[in-house]
Design an enzyme around this catalytic site. Sequence first.
Site, mmCIF file in Angstrom:
data_model
loop_
_atom_site.group_PDB
_atom_site.id
_atom_site.type_symbol
_atom_site.label_atom_id
_atom_site.label_comp_id
_atom_site.label_asym_id
_atom_site.label_seq_id
_atom_site.Cartn_x
_atom_site.Cartn_y
_atom_site.Cartn_z
ATOM 1 N N CYS A 140 -7.490 9.575 -14.642
ATOM 2 C CA CYS A 140 -8.296 9.455 -15.860
ATOM 3 C C CYS A 140 -9.741 9.832 -15.537
ATOM 4 C CB CYS A 140 -8.205 8.055 -16.473
ATOM 5 S SG CYS A 140 -8.664 6.711 -15.374
ATOM 6 N N ASP A 174 0.878 -1.166 0.000
ATOM 7 C CA ASP A 174 0.000 0.000 0.000
ATOM 8 C C ASP A 174 0.913 1.212 0.000
ATOM 9 O OD1 ASP A 174 -1.616 2.167 0.573
ATOM 10 O OD2 ASP A 174 -2.711 1.185 2.191
#
Length: 430
Positions: free
Chosen positions: A371, A299
């Site tokens: 995006c 992570d």
Amino acid sequence: MNTRATTAILVNQVVQKKCSLTALLSANKKNQSLIQELCYGTLRWYFKLKLIAEKLLHAPLRDKDHDIFCLILTGFYQLNYLNIPTHTIVNQTVGAAEILKKPWAKGLINKLLRRFIAEKDELLTFTEKTIEGQYAHPLWFIQHIKKAWPDHWESILIANNARPPMTLRVNLTKISREIYLEMLDQKNISAKPLDFLPAAIQLEKPCSVHQLPGFNEGYCYIQDAAGQFAAYLLKLENNQTVLDACAAPGSKTSHILEVNPHLKTLVAIDNNKQRLNRIKENITRLGLRQEHLQCLLADVSQIDQWSSGELFDRILLDAPCSATGVIRRHPDIKLLRQPGDISQYHQKKLQLLNALWTVLKAGGFLLYSTCSVLPDENEKVIEEFLSTHDKVELSPTNVHGGLQLKYGVQQLPGQDNKDGFYYSLLFKNP
């Protein structure tokens, strides 16, 4: 299994269970091309087709029969958008009810499909009465886009419903773009260079990767033009240490290695083991130097779990987002995303930015990208980050066709036939 039945099952899993279409299709290998076409098309036009089905049905179907509802939508999609003989569409779609073990629905499906054929113009006009039907998007998303982009909202929605192009990134460490264009021409694959990017080629029609010359030898990588700016915006120099956070599947990791093979270290991190393996597979296929590459399963926001204490000259944070800039490639996003998701993405991005800023060298650059086309995930994240940090300044980001904003640059879907993408380049003052 009947392809229409399979399509109905997959579409139903997206609608009812919020499953990713990409994941569902990857697990289904038979009749892949037609099933993919039917799934993508039905989901692309779901909010229009749904209105027609609801109008023609005398009463809503039971929840347990939602697969039949999806099968009906699949039939409507074929009749309106595909060049398949009408009798084939009707016979195959009606027959799919038997395979779904719901033979009682055959008469209903036959009736609705034939009514659609007879009343198509009237039914399509009916869908134009609501903005959801007119643009085939959920109402909440249309409202968000209209607020965020009052001058561009309609073109965004129209672009989201268009079929996306297939864009390649030529591996310039192996072959020139000019020679690769000649190789495509020899295979009768029509293509053109995108002059605003050094390695980009856009095909006139999408094709299988197996048809691309030299694909297995690493001559090219499939990547939309919008994502190909990242490696250049990073201003890479020899002997730098670079971090690609949230790196899988390796599109930008591999491009970084292509743009500058002489980095001191490139660390690519992802929290998904399977996706991390794809980075290695892609870089191996491309034949790129890996001696200075480290792929870490972690992570990335938990710095102490993976950091050796080394600081980075460059960091690319291609942050997890709503993917609302790539709906034309992933129409299931229209159904998977919900209004409450956006604030969660905002907070997650701030967490990532704050964590990664601590491992960026003074004098280094962090490139933030998504995006998404939603300001809550883009400009508002950067604005909030800047308000809580002193030694940071925005660096110019020049992206062809992008809209220059106060805190970065936004590419909207369809501009130069690119996906929607946002970039903001942050410089850490000494």
